[in-house]
Design an enzyme around this catalytic site. Sequence first.
Site, PDB file in Angstrom:
ATOM      1  CE  LYS A 271       6.857  -6.981 -17.953  1.00 37.78           C
ATOM      2  NZ  LYS A 271       7.927  -6.863 -17.037  1.00 37.78           N
TER       3      LYS A 271
ATOM      4  CD  GLU B  72       3.663  -7.528 -15.172  1.00 40.41           C
ATOM      5  OE1 GLU B  72       3.502  -7.390 -13.963  1.00 40.41           O
ATOM      6  OE2 GLU B  72       4.771  -7.380 -15.724  1.00 40.41           O
TER       7      GLU B  72
ATOM      8  CD  GLU C 181      10.433  -9.322 -18.184  1.00 42.40           C
ATOM      9  OE1 GLU C 181      10.277 -10.153 -17.270  1.00 42.40           O
ATOM     10  OE2 GLU C 181      10.042  -8.144 -18.092  1.00 42.40           O
TER      11      GLU C 181
ATOM     12  CG  ASN D  65       2.996  -0.784   2.960  1.00 40.79           C
ATOM     13  OD1 ASN D  65       2.468  -1.806   2.501  1.00 40.79           O
ATOM     14  ND2 ASN D  65       4.201  -0.385   2.611  1.00 40.79           N
ATOM     15  N   GLY D  66       1.598  -3.171   5.076  1.00 44.13           N
ATOM     16  CA  GLY D  66       2.264  -4.366   5.598  1.00 44.13           C
ATOM     17  C   GLY D  66       1.242  -5.368   6.102  1.00 44.13           C
TER      18      GLY D  66
ATOM     19  CG  HIS E  85      10.626 -33.268 -24.201  1.00 44.13           C
ATOM     20  ND1 HIS E  85      11.049 -34.551 -24.482  1.00 44.13           N
ATOM     21  CD2 HIS E  85      11.617 -32.454 -24.617  1.00 44.13           C
ATOM     22  CE1 HIS E  85      12.263 -34.509 -25.030  1.00 44.13           C
ATOM     23  NE2 HIS E  85      12.627 -33.244 -25.117  1.00 44.13           N
TER      24      HIS E  85
ATOM     25  CB  CYS F  28      -0.880   0.023   1.236  1.00 40.20           C
ATOM     26  SG  CYS F  28      -1.755  -1.512   1.500  1.00 40.20           S
TER      27      CYS F  28
ATOM     28  NE  ARG G 205       4.222   1.813  -1.563  1.00 41.26           N
ATOM     29  CZ  ARG G 205       5.394   1.198  -1.452  1.00 41.26           C
ATOM     30  NH1 ARG G 205       6.361   1.506  -2.268  1.00 41.26           N
ATOM     31  NH2 ARG G 205       5.599   0.295  -0.526  1.00 41.26           N
TER      32      ARG G 205
ATOM     33  CD1 TRP H   7      -2.247  -4.782  -4.752  1.00 40.57           C
ATOM     34  CD2 TRP H   7      -1.709  -6.037  -2.983  1.00 40.57           C
ATOM     35  NE1 TRP H   7      -2.033  -6.063  -5.190  1.00 40.57           N
ATOM     36  CE2 TRP H   7      -1.707  -6.858  -4.128  1.00 40.57           C
ATOM     37  CE3 TRP H   7      -1.406  -6.620  -1.747  1.00 40.57           C
ATOM     38  CZ2 TRP H   7      -1.404  -8.217  -4.079  1.00 40.57           C
ATOM     39  CZ3 TRP H   7      -1.109  -7.973  -1.713  1.00 40.57           C
ATOM     40  CH2 TRP H   7      -1.113  -8.754  -2.869  1.00 40.57           C
TER      41      TRP H   7
ATOM     42  CE  LYS I  92       7.719  -0.621 -10.575  1.00 44.18           C
ATOM     43  NZ  LYS I  92       7.926  -1.387 -11.818  1.00 44.18           N
TER      44      LYS I  92
HETATM   45  O1  M6R Z   1      11.102  -4.540  -7.118  1.00 43.27           O
HETATM   46  P1  M6R Z   1      11.514  -5.918  -7.561  1.00 43.27           P
HETATM   47  O2  M6R Z   1      12.385  -5.874  -8.770  1.00 43.27           O
HETATM   48  O3  M6R Z   1      12.105  -6.734  -6.470  1.00 43.27           O
HETATM   49  O4  M6R Z   1      10.153  -6.607  -7.995  1.00 43.27           O
HETATM   50  C1  M6R Z   1      10.124  -7.949  -8.395  1.00 43.27           C
HETATM   51  C2  M6R Z   1       8.808  -8.299  -9.047  1.00 43.27           C
HETATM   52  O5  M6R Z   1       7.746  -8.109  -8.164  1.00 43.27           O
HETATM   53  C3  M6R Z   1       8.554  -7.468 -10.310  1.00 43.27           C
HETATM   54  O6  M6R Z   1       9.579  -7.590 -11.233  1.00 43.27           O
HETATM   55  C4  M6R Z   1       7.215  -7.901 -10.967  1.00 43.27           C
HETATM   56  O7  M6R Z   1       7.328  -9.197 -11.463  1.00 43.27           O
HETATM   57  C5  M6R Z   1       6.819  -6.925 -12.078  1.00 43.27           C
HETATM   58  N1  M6R Z   1       5.418  -6.639 -12.000  1.00 43.27           N
HETATM   59  C6  M6R Z   1       7.056  -7.444 -13.436  1.00 43.27           C
HETATM   60  O8  M6R Z   1       6.690  -6.553 -14.434  1.00 43.27           O
END
Ligand code: M6R
Length: 609
Positions: A486, A489, A482, A100-101, A505, A2, A27, A74, A604
């Site tokens: 992308k 998500e 990757e 937050n937490g 396989h 959050c 966040r 969040w 994020k």
């Molecule tokens: O801040 P960080 O690089 O540790 O975050 C890791 C992942 O949470 C972050 O890369 C996440 O997978 C992204 N949403 C990918 O786009």
Amino acid sequence: MCGIVGYVGKEKAKTRIIDGLKRLEYRGYDSAGIALATGEGIEVRKRVGGIEKLEEIITDAGFDGEMGIGHTRWATHGAPSDINAHPHLNEKGDIAVVHNGIIENYLELREWLADEKNITFRSETDSEVIAHLIGACYEGDIYEAVRKATKKMRGAYAICVMAAAEPDKLIAVRKDAPLVVGCGDGCNFVASDIPALLPYTKEVYLLENNETVVLTPDDVCIYDDGGNRVTRDVFHVTWDVDAAEKEGYEHFMLKEIHEQPKGLWETLTRRLDENGDIKLDGISMTGEDIRNFDKIYIVACGTAYHAGLVGKYIIEKYAGITVEVDIASEFRYRYPLVDERTLFIAISQSGETTDTLEALREAKRKGARVLSVVNVVGSSVARESDDVFYTWAGPEIAVASTKAYTTQLMCMYLLGLYMGKQTGVLEEKKYREIIEELKTIPDMLTEILEKENDIKGIARRFYRREKVFFIGRGTDSAVSYEGSLKLKEISYINSFAIAAGELKHGTIALVEPGVLFIAMCTQDRLYEKMVSNVQEIIARSGEIFAVAKEGGEEIKKHADNTFYIPRCSDDVAPILSVVPLQLFAYYVSVMRGNDADKPRNLAKSVTVE
Ligand code: M6R
């Protein structure tokens, strides 16, 4: 995950808090709220939805004050709803809290508060417990009450608290969740992250774990866990406010994709000396240390983990040291063979990801040397590492990571090259050639961005597909992971990545008309094998979007669409080949009507386990 903001000063708090929350919305964005000390007590307004929903219910000028706290959520405990949104109040309604937490012992505390103090809870959150607990400890001094209450709390938290009876005093505490203090002129701020403060101040204090801060309009007092006053140097933020604004782009994600040439250039050149050699200024790891490592673990989450997969190829090839790459949440709960001869590399954009941070602590306990690759200066991962290799991507706001990834890759090359030189595995000539090639990457990436419309056209062709596979070999398989992350998500398409050689396989059973395969064909030494894999898919009526290097004509004869990246060595190709995948994911997301910057269910910075 959050975002929290607090303000105390002599100006109107409402706009400052809302402004800060908007800059922290990345966040968490399922609900938002604000509490203000209005002169007649504390008034709270909160609402499910983004900050714009909250703004609709706070337009009246009478709702304002010179101190307040705000929150963008969040959800962890309890679904997104008006009731579960923060701030939360104690029973009397004279103490407000944002959090937050996660409070791990909240059920125990909730039971105690209900049984012993007769408290009736309004929400399903763990956070409401904090407000009641502080209320139960309050005897006229909010700082003391917060100290007593936090002694009973277990878990991770950054909290900001205010009491109606002390209308010029904000209290904030940090434990395993980020918190920064902003120093203004006749006012002070507290926030989860620096962008919230940038329009008002660039002078900040970075709080350490278990510290409590008392803010008044003219003073900031930091206390350690034992209640002792702590002195802290002010940290001067060097980015300006534009770095955290969209600057005319429709989304932060698109802006950040376009910022990659600059971020890569910065990340590279800050590590090159006047002779064009790699310098590890500020890093204490010596050549002898490197030669003594018998194993390297690269540990990270999500996109950062994918950067680690490429790092493995590069470091093993250049330095001749065995590298294992692990997902942080897995590393923590297995029995990794870590000792004094292990180098542990943590990769994290935010530097606050709980899983990565805990894995780092575990490795440290076992004696490993810790080097982190981090974007956020002063973050927890950076502070707890022996050495930090910063990425110079600038603030990354969009949830989908783009420029952090490519700058993390740049760090992997630089580290691999440096280590290769120290171990003697990499010849001087090759070392020089690769550095020269890395210098050309920003321009080659710009060339790709100039062909953005081609990717947009390909996205238009395929954006309605519901099943997408990414395939590749060698580093192309790492880039496939990757690309797939992308896409899924931000578009919510069911996408999946697999090493192309693995298809036969099992996964090939899923090929049928309407299934799109994104085939990464940028590795010259594996190109022909990829062409064969593509033919196998076409023979089963799958569709192909291929990414290849200029000059790779054969693949074009088979694929439905081909996008060419400039010719480059196989080693550096990942830094370029991911860019069309980022753009593809972005345009597919927009065409499907999604908010590319704020995908559903995500945040994020992932500060929960
Ligand atoms: O801040 P960080 O690089 O540790 O975050 C890791 C992942 O949470 C972050 O890369 C996440 O997978 C992204 N949403 C990918 O786009």
